[in-house]
Design a protein around this motif. Sequence first.
Motif, PDB file in Angstrom:
ATOM      1  N   ARG B 414     132.861 138.515  52.212  1.00 46.54           N
ATOM      2  CA  ARG B 414     132.049 138.916  51.064  1.00 46.54           C
ATOM      3  C   ARG B 414     132.181 137.958  49.891  1.00 46.54           C
ATOM      4  NH1 ARG B 414     133.984 144.775  50.054  1.00 46.54           N
ATOM      5  NH2 ARG B 414     135.788 144.153  51.280  1.00 46.54           N
ATOM      6  N   MET B 415     133.436 137.594  49.581  1.00 46.24           N
ATOM      7  CA  MET B 415     133.656 136.678  48.459  1.00 46.24           C
ATOM      8  C   MET B 415     134.557 135.547  48.941  1.00 46.24           C
ATOM      9  SD  MET B 415     134.542 139.548  45.586  1.00 46.24           S
ATOM     10  CE  MET B 415     134.266 138.565  44.120  1.00 46.24           C
ATOM     11  N   PRO B 416     134.001 134.624  49.736  1.00 42.36           N
ATOM     12  CA  PRO B 416     134.869 133.635  50.384  1.00 42.36           C
ATOM     13  C   PRO B 416     135.690 132.801  49.411  1.00 42.36           C
ATOM     14  CG  PRO B 416     132.556 133.078  50.663  1.00 42.36           C
ATOM     15  CD  PRO B 416     132.590 134.448  50.100  1.00 42.36           C
ATOM     16  N   PHE B 417     135.062 132.391  48.305  1.00 39.29           N
ATOM     17  CA  PHE B 417     135.801 131.525  47.381  1.00 39.29           C
ATOM     18  C   PHE B 417     136.984 132.272  46.781  1.00 39.29           C
ATOM     19  CE2 PHE B 417     136.587 130.164  43.021  1.00 39.29           C
ATOM     20  CZ  PHE B 417     136.971 128.853  43.247  1.00 39.29           C
ATOM     21  N   THR B 418     136.696 133.453  46.242  1.00 40.77           N
ATOM     22  CA  THR B 418     137.766 134.215  45.606  1.00 40.77           C
ATOM     23  C   THR B 418     138.852 134.570  46.615  1.00 40.77           C
ATOM     24  OG1 THR B 418     135.974 135.189  44.357  1.00 40.77           O
ATOM     25  CG2 THR B 418     138.152 136.079  43.985  1.00 40.77           C
ATOM     26  N   ALA B 419     138.428 134.929  47.828  1.00 38.74           N
ATOM     27  CA  ALA B 419     139.416 135.284  48.844  1.00 38.74           C
ATOM     28  C   ALA B 419     140.283 134.079  49.174  1.00 38.74           C
ATOM     29  CB  ALA B 419     138.706 135.788  50.096  1.00 38.74           C
ATOM     30  N   LEU B 420     139.645 132.925  49.299  1.00 36.87           N
ATOM     31  CA  LEU B 420     140.396 131.709  49.613  1.00 36.87           C
ATOM     32  C   LEU B 420     141.425 131.421  48.520  1.00 36.87           C
ATOM     33  CD1 LEU B 420     140.681 129.257  51.511  1.00 36.87           C
ATOM     34  CD2 LEU B 420     139.176 128.039  49.956  1.00 36.87           C
ATOM     35  N   VAL B 421     140.953 131.541  47.277  1.00 36.72           N
ATOM     36  CA  VAL B 421     141.839 131.267  46.151  1.00 36.72           C
ATOM     37  C   VAL B 421     143.003 132.252  46.147  1.00 36.72           C
ATOM     38  CG1 VAL B 421     141.911 131.524  43.674  1.00 36.72           C
ATOM     39  CG2 VAL B 421     140.177 130.118  44.690  1.00 36.72           C
ATOM     40  N   THR B 422     142.709 133.521  46.430  1.00 37.30           N
ATOM     41  CA  THR B 422     143.774 134.518  46.479  1.00 37.30           C
ATOM     42  C   THR B 422     144.772 134.165  47.568  1.00 37.30           C
ATOM     43  OG1 THR B 422     142.069 136.113  45.920  1.00 37.30           O
ATOM     44  CG2 THR B 422     144.199 136.997  46.535  1.00 37.30           C
ATOM     45  N   SER B 496     135.951 127.416  37.471  1.00 40.03           N
ATOM     46  CA  SER B 496     136.765 126.261  37.106  1.00 40.03           C
ATOM     47  C   SER B 496     138.220 126.660  36.894  1.00 40.03           C
ATOM     48  CB  SER B 496     136.202 125.584  35.863  1.00 40.03           C
ATOM     49  OG  SER B 496     135.989 126.541  34.864  1.00 40.03           O
ATOM     50  N   THR B 497     138.464 127.804  36.243  1.00 42.89           N
ATOM     51  CA  THR B 497     139.857 128.159  35.993  1.00 42.89           C
ATOM     52  C   THR B 497     140.580 128.486  37.299  1.00 42.89           C
ATOM     53  OG1 THR B 497     139.060 130.366  35.465  1.00 42.89           O
ATOM     54  CG2 THR B 497     139.628 128.959  33.625  1.00 42.89           C
ATOM     55  N   LEU B 498     139.911 129.222  38.172  1.00 41.72           N
ATOM     56  CA  LEU B 498     140.551 129.558  39.441  1.00 41.72           C
ATOM     57  C   LEU B 498     140.838 128.301  40.249  1.00 41.72           C
ATOM     58  CD1 LEU B 498     138.603 132.733  40.618  1.00 41.72           C
ATOM     59  CD2 LEU B 498     140.927 132.606  39.794  1.00 41.72           C
ATOM     60  N   LEU B 499     139.839 127.417  40.269  1.00 33.24           N
ATOM     61  CA  LEU B 499     139.998 126.175  41.029  1.00 33.24           C
ATOM     62  C   LEU B 499     141.132 125.347  40.468  1.00 33.24           C
ATOM     63  CD1 LEU B 499     138.382 125.214  43.421  1.00 33.24           C
ATOM     64  CD2 LEU B 499     137.075 123.745  41.898  1.00 33.24           C
ATOM     65  N   PHE B 500     141.188 125.293  39.145  1.00 33.43           N
ATOM     66  CA  PHE B 500     142.218 124.503  38.479  1.00 33.43           C
ATOM     67  C   PHE B 500     143.609 124.981  38.876  1.00 33.43           C
ATOM     68  CE2 PHE B 500     144.999 123.779  34.798  1.00 33.43           C
ATOM     69  CZ  PHE B 500     144.879 122.415  34.680  1.00 33.43           C
TER      70      PHE B 500
END
Lengths: 290, 638
Positions: B414-422, B496-500
């Motif tokens: 559902r939220m691949p980016f956020t899940a990956l970051v988590t 950007s903040t999560l990626l950073f």
Amino acid sequence: MSGWLTPLWVVGVILLSPVVGGLLIGLDRKISARMQGRVGPPITQPFYDLVKLFSKSTIVSTKMQLVSVYLYLTSVVLSVVMLMLGQDLLVLLFVLALGSVSLILGAFSVRSPYSQLGAYRELLLLLSYEPLLALFVVGVYLATGSFMVRDIFKMEQPLLLTLPLFALTQILVLAMKMNKSPFDISASHHAHQEIVRGILTEFSGPYLGVIELTHWYELVLLLGMTALLWTNNLWGGAVLALSSYFIVILLDSVTARMTWRWALRVGWGVGIPLAVINLMTVCLERFRAG
Amino acid sequence: MQLVSWLAGSLLLLPAFAGVLCYVVPSSRLRNGFILLTSLALVGATIVAFATGALEYSPRSGIWHTLVTLADIGLLAFFAVMGWKRKSPLIIALVLLQALMLAYLKFGLKAQVDVQPLFVADWLTIAMLLVVGLVGSVVVVYSVPYMTEHDLHLSSASNQQPRFFLLLLLFLSAMNGLLLANSLYWLFFFWEVTTFCCFLLIAYDGTEECWDSAYRALWMNLLGGAGLALAMVLVYQQAHTLSVHDIVEGRANLAAASLPLAFLCLAGLTKSAQMPFHGWLLGAMVAPTPVSALLHSSTMVKAGVYLVVRFAPAFRDTYLSYVLALIGGFTFVAAAMLAISQQNAKRVLAYSTISNLGLIIACAGLNTPMALSAAVMLILFHAISKALLFMAVGVIEGGVHSRNIERMEGLFARMPFTALVTVIGIVSMLLPPFGVLIAKWAAIESSVKLPVATVMFVIGSTFTVMFWTKWVGKLLSISPGSPVVRMERLHPLYLSTLLFLAMGAVVFSLMVAEVLNRLVVPAVTQYYGSAGFASDMPVATETGWFPVLLLFIVLVLAVVLPLVFIRVRREDVAPPYLCGEQVEEVPDVRFRAARDELEEVVIGGHYFDYLFGESRHNRWMNAVAVALLLVMFGVAAL
């Protein structure tokens, strides 16, 4: 060992460990069969099984499973290599734990009730054996003053004399990690009492083969760690390791699967106290020696 | 001199000043611009501080001391009024105690609160400044879009954002001040400011629950403040100085295992939410997510561990130190165990923070060079990962409208980016060769001089593996053959903040040798002579070696190669095994139940509440924690 010998040694370890592990598993099956009054398969049977698994078609449910099995293999191979190169035992343990976590995540990655239940059960097993392994490493440190495996070989006396109880905890660890009865709660090593194979339910074909192969490495690793208790000559370590494996096989044949609560209780109620008592005696001895 | 005064000014005053500007500026767009600029400036200032290295600064004018005294009085008066409103005798008593101590210090002892130099940045301070500057600024930037959304959901239509950002930025100023202050008197002032900001930020949403949590945080932190005030008086009585560095470096005439140091530790323990004071940090999660991210990563709790780590050289090789190691070790194990039973993601994170802070305190208590190195490393790496995780959970909450881990099942679809970051955040807390694990390795290897602590570390680490793995498992759990995942749309500032931070977690772990040599080793060596690490090999000690880069390369290859080179064809994808009763079409995860009715597969997570739950363990855990505290004071008093 230095220079060009090291890479050769690493390659040798990577190639030979599964041969040793596979033969040991074959022996295990033979002995188990004889204990049950059967003839049993030939000792080389695990290799045939592996070849068969690798020749099957690949069927997966999610791509995460691929990552999971290869990461599992890599980290266990890495820890075997680290052991054989005389590296830091604690780091080795971390890398090994990474492998277990990776397999568990692979089982979690499919939305399947059986595989996920197996994953939870493997986590509970991990809760029982991981402290024992780590305390073993601490014991080795207290006895030798170093975390490096290579420093154990400098000891004049076998470690078994200072760490006798850890030989017992290593048996527990071996039984739990190799999925032997009565600790075969996440999956059974020899699938003699289950239809759905817990944590392994969703793995098949070559990927199940990779997991099987990793188990062989794992066996070599754990027996190698037990053998550290007797490094003064090769036979002492080998006898110690093999006899502990024999005890595990015997246990596997005479007991049935117990519940995860029971496994946890054994790990925490028997294993950890044994380890702590041994640590205390080592400390006392050091204290008395000044 | 010119640079130093600019630097001190920008670290101490700039955020506070910007906060006031935010408060008065009516336009939200202008305000957001200010906030972004301030964050950038703060990052710049901390990097300059890092490049400059150790520095000292004293303001020329003496008026600042008077201002601080006045502000102290104001703060105490505010706390007293709040206590009065709540009809809480405890809060009022604690405020009175602090006021009494300050008055006694000023008029009874006629203490000289000015210390030369007034602000000192050694490498420990600089390491902490980097945490506050980099991670704190990122959190502030993140809160710009977050608060806009948050206020939309809030029932009260009033726009409270100006006040929010004032408090947030003031928090950063106070934190910097606390790190730089060389006078205990000033340190106490900044300490109270953080308590003040924390109190109001927790209460931000204004519900009954918020106020309850805020007041709990208030009395616990005031208890720490009272400990600090008492310590101040006792230190001055014994040593006739309030200089932090004189005490730490042994120039002050202060007994090593003495009552003042025990009171300082008490202050540190309350602020870093060690058991039995962990309740306030759990309650604090009612605040908006950026507040949690800030409290747990770079400010507040890190102030507590900073205090203990700062004063650790002063009580080296004492029983006080060992008891402290046990207190930290106990919290490490207990909090990690309770975390297993939690379904609420923020609560899991909170327990994980408490647990890690326990590990840091335990390392400070072990008080060997290597243990201190481990403590500093943990502070650095934990800040990055924990800020990242809180921010990610905030974004997830916006997507799935829940903080419950059960609701995050299959988030990767559902939220691949956020899940990956988590997952990156969790993995960086959990697995080798990431920074937290390297620190944990150093912690375990250095704990062998106190085997009780080792046993605690080992068991706590296993609990840690369990609760993190369960969570990642939930995020990964996907039905086979689900449609191709598409990246979710996120606000650019979220992205950007999560990626950073995610990249920070990876890159800093990769550069762990650099981090060690540039920050950790100097920070520890100045007080301990060495840092416990061999300098010729990266991340090696006399008794062990952590081959970080090698592990990184091999493990990354093991993850990346299968993903890149193995193609999974559509016909290779099979549905999960459901005893032969599944509906055959992928991605349908349904099965034929009784009477041939189709049913959805529902897989609940296990939290083992009956085994690891709070209700089962809280009572004895608190009893043990209180007993350990009493032992600490007993040891110090004897």
